[in-house]
Design a protein around this motif. Structure first.
Motif, PDB file in Angstrom:
ATOM      1  N   LYS A  77      89.807   3.858 -20.515  1.00 42.61           N
ATOM      2  CA  LYS A  77      89.537   3.722 -21.950  1.00 42.61           C
ATOM      3  C   LYS A  77      88.776   4.949 -22.399  1.00 42.61           C
ATOM      4  N   ASP A  95      85.694   4.881 -19.938  1.00 44.07           N
ATOM      5  CA  ASP A  95      85.613   3.807 -18.937  1.00 44.07           C
ATOM      6  C   ASP A  95      86.807   3.962 -18.018  1.00 44.07           C
ATOM      7  N   THR A 150      84.005   0.087 -11.654  1.00 44.38           N
ATOM      8  CA  THR A 150      83.961   0.642 -13.008  1.00 44.38           C
ATOM      9  C   THR A 150      83.106   1.898 -13.030  1.00 44.38           C
ATOM     10  N   THR A 178      81.614   4.444 -15.948  1.00 42.30           N
ATOM     11  CA  THR A 178      81.477   4.651 -17.385  1.00 42.30           C
ATOM     12  C   THR A 178      80.679   5.921 -17.619  1.00 42.30           C
ATOM     13  N   LEU A 196      73.365   2.474 -20.887  1.00 40.62           N
ATOM     14  CA  LEU A 196      74.468   2.137 -19.987  1.00 40.62           C
ATOM     15  C   LEU A 196      73.987   2.237 -18.546  1.00 40.62           C
ATOM     16  N   GLN A 250      77.468   5.759 -15.297  1.00 43.20           N
ATOM     17  CA  GLN A 250      77.096   4.695 -14.369  1.00 43.20           C
ATOM     18  C   GLN A 250      78.325   4.285 -13.583  1.00 43.20           C
ATOM     19  N   ASP A 259      79.702   1.117 -10.955  1.00 44.65           N
ATOM     20  CA  ASP A 259      79.479  -0.220 -10.417  1.00 44.65           C
ATOM     21  C   ASP A 259      80.616  -0.595  -9.501  1.00 44.65           C
TER      22      ASP A 259
END
Lengths: 555, 162
Positions: free
Chosen positions: A248, A285, A296, A298, A332, A367, A369
């Motif tokens: 995204k 993203d 993920t 970002t 974030l 970030q 994850d």
């Protein structure tokens, strides 16, 4: 204006009632009341100067009948609980009044809403109106919104209105804080290429938004230096998904923002008192979700992105109010939930004012994850499975405006947690978190969260936490014990102890009762000054000691 | 103020059973999802509102996930997990749900501006609803402590006539 809306409200109610006689619709609603009682506490030096009692109350009602719906919200701050208003603006949220009201009609393609509504474009960087009661944010737009959807292919949205500030426009005429000046007009379009072309496995959508913000400017100097009453911002977005992989992207040009010029020299007649900056942001993203794995990444860069309902560049206190916002710029990074991991939360850096000492225009960083579920029956998962999660984030200030040059490191964290159901009765979570705030603070935090079920109805939970740091107040330890009697009762006691420096205990205990859609919670404790965070946005609260009673119910 | 009270009293007189309102949310792919499509299959549902920062919500959904194979042997129903995480945490919520295995057994929906949550008058999470096959709400509960899932299962059995 107020009369107009009250007449509208009465007509809507009558129409709804008349319609209800024919085809009974239904009414649903919720009530929430948060009450505090403050006490003097010599051990930490907190004393009550004003009201000992404070109460935030919300009543929301919605009526639905077929395609039609209408609703309202009333709010009372009698007075507002601690931290909701600031020293400079002590009564933005005060009194009891009708704050939100709407009537709406929608079918499969069209919707029309008049009154107050919440909305957002994309991730909210350009525009977001929302309610967050924990923070005291409610910038619902009072106006009109029209949407049109063509199959799953096209969605269009147009809106106009006045963003709510303080108690809103329905407030008593003598109230100081109601926004009757700042208006927004916006449009949003979302176009699904994959639905148009009939792609089954690949999802691709192209989206865009525009937002015009109007605020009258009385300040002649500001006008003379180029500030416009109407400013335009826009965003462009793309969403792609294929077999669990997603990408995204969003780019935002938020338009011109005006600040007090940090280089202003009042002795020099050629010196500008204000300076215009172009707000802009980029967000990406990227990740994969599937087969028990979720990953993920970002990344975000933002610059001069704070957007205010009241943007007076001479008034930093007003700009700094959490409720004075038209967009959403959350931190974030991981939103921690344990006491010590959340002692010093990070908030995204976006300047409300510029100073000679700090001209940093924004922040950039990312970030990461990763979540993984070791299934039941595998070698590592064992009989009941095991879940792991790791997170890393890092953010830097922007050294030179409108460039990618990174400046000072603002925040970095790393965390790892593992969760395992050892037996039918015993579950354990272990967590480690490393948090670094520029050169100011470095801390390591350890958490154990243990849940034991004695019977189907009786369970207990124990949290043990330790924070280690050489700076600030040095080391902390904390513990929490919770005993649950399903289905209704839960009691807890906790203590956060700063053994490294002040020797202060921040104790807290309480009981809660839940039945159906009602929950009553009563607690007493000593609270440290700090931040209450919700959704990556934080509100500063001073230290206090006292009792609190919260009741929430819906019907 | 009088008019407001009049309006409330008029509306209250029009109460009937609450149902699922029609609101647009997202599915895990990022596509728009109309909540009224939930009714298409005509099966009873557990609809659970959760967020990544709500520990009791996660405990509740984990408990349902663990018990689901046994429950499904007795009754036929679906579990819909609605994340109320906003745009900041939505991507993470998707990874989180997948990383707990929920994607295999639950329908995952994402309500990033809390429109569905507001329409259902959920003010705090966790909040769970049980509906019959037509979407009529027959049971709801706020908050979770271990053991609450027993009551939830009783509710879903009742709506399935067991």
């Amino acid at each position: 204006m107020k009369r107009l809306f009250l007449i509208l409200s009465a007509s809507v109610a009558m129409a709804a009632f008349a319609d209800a006689q024919e085809n009974k619709g239904y009414l649903t609603g919720s009530l929430e009341t948060n009450n505090h009682y403050y006490m003097d506490d010599n051990a930490v030096g907190t004393s009550v100067d004003g009201d000992r009692f404070a109460s935030n109350d919300y009543l929301k009602l919605d009526y639905y009948n077929g395609n039609f719906s209408a609703g309202m919200q009333m709010e009372g701050y009698l007075p507002a609980i601690i931290g909701y208003n600031t020293e400079a603006y002590p009564s933005v949220l005060s009194g009891f009044d009708l704050s939100n009201f709407y009537a709406s009609w929608k079918d499969d393609s069209f919707s029309v809403t008049a009154g107050t509504f919440y909305d957002q474009f994309g991730s909210g960087l350009l525009f977001r109106s929302w309610e967050d009661r924990a923070l005291g944010i409610n910038n619902a737009v009072l106006g009109a919104r029209v949407t049109y959807t063509y199959k799953n292919i096209l969605s269009l949205k147009a809106l106009w209105g006045l963003p709510r500030f303080g108690m809103g426009l329905f407030t008593s005429s003598d109230r100081e804080f109601a926004n009757t000046a700042t208006q927004i007009r916006g449009g949003d379009v979302s176009f699904s290429v994959s639905d148009l072309l009939g792609w089954n496995n690949l999802y691709l959508a192209i989206e865009g938004s525009a937002l015009s913000r109007f605020e009258p400017i009385a300040n002649e100097a500001l006008k003379k230096e180029g500030a416009q009453e109407s400013t335009l911002g826009w965003s462009a977005r793309a969403n792609l998904e294929y077999s669990g992989f997603f990408l995204k992207g969003e780019f935002v040009d938020a338009g011109w923002k005006y600040f007090g010029n940090p280089d202003y020299d009042w002795l020099d007649s050629n010196s500008n008192k204000y300076t215009g900056k172009k707000g802009n942001a980029a967000l990406v993203d990227l990740g994969y979700n599937g087969r028990g794995l979720g990953v993920t990444l970002t990344a975000r860069r933002l610059e001069y992105m704070s957007s205010h309902i009241f943007a007076d560049p001479d008034n930093g206190d007003l700009r700094g109010l959490v409720g004075n916002t038209l967009n959403y710029i959350p931190a974030l990074c991981t939103q921690y939930t344990y006491m010590l991991t959340n002692l010093h939360p990070y908030t995204a850096f976006s300047p409300s004012i510029l100073s000679a000492d700090n001209r940093t225009s924004g922040e950039m960083g990312f970030q990461f994850d990763a979540f993984y579920n070791f299934r039941r029956g595998t070698a590592i998962g064992g009989k009941r499975g095991m879940k792991i999660h790791a997170n890393f984030s890092t953010y830097y200030g922007i050294a030179k405006e409108y460039t990618m040059k990174t400046g000072e490191m603002l925040f970095r964290d790393f965390s790892f947690d593992v969760e395992r159901q050892w037996t039918k009765k015993f579950k354990m979570l272990l967590m480690y978190s490393y948090q670094k705030y520029g050169n100011v603070r470095l801390q390591n935090i350890f958490v154990a969260d243990l849940l034991y079920k004695f019977t189907n109805k009786l369970s207990t939970r124990l949290e043990l936490q330790y924070l280690s740091t050489k700076q600030d107040e040095k080391d902390w330890m904390a513990a929490l014990v919770e005993v649950n009697f399903a289905p209704h009762w839960s009691v807890f006691a906790s203590d956060m102890y700063n053994h490294g420096s002040s020797g202060t205990h921040y104790y807290n205990f309480g009981v809660s009762y839940s039945k159906s859609r009602t929950r009553v919670a009563l607690g007493y404790g000593r609270y440290k000054d700090g931040y209450i965070c919700s959704g990556g946005v934080c509100r500063r609260i001073p230290a206090y000691t006292g009792a609190n009673l919260t009741v929430t119910t819906s019907f | 103020m009088k008019r407001i009270i009049l309006m409330i009293s008029l509306l209250v007189s029009a109460i009937a059973s609450a149902q699922i309102p029609s609101v647009v949310v997202e599915n895990i792919k990022g596509e728009s999802y109309q909540t009224k499509s939930l009714l298409e299959e005509g099966t009873p549902m557990i609809i659970s509102f959760w967020s990544t920062s709500c520990k009791p919500c996660i405990r509740e959904l984990d408990a349902v996930y663990d018990a689901l194979p046994d429950w499904k042997e007795e009754v036929d129903f679906r579990v819909v997990a609605v994340s109320t995480d906003d745009s900041r945490l939505m991507a993470k919520a998707k990874s989180f749900a997948e990383g707990r295995g929920w994607g295999e057994d639950f329908l995952l929906l994402f309500d990033k501006n809390q429109d569905f949550m507001r329409a259902m008058n959920v003010s705090v999470v966790p909040h769970v609803f049980v509906t019959d096959g037509k979407g009529k709400i027959v049971y709801s509960h706020t908050s979770y402590v271990p053991g609450n899932e027993v009551e939830l299962f009783e509710a879903i059995k009742k709506v399935c006539g067991k």
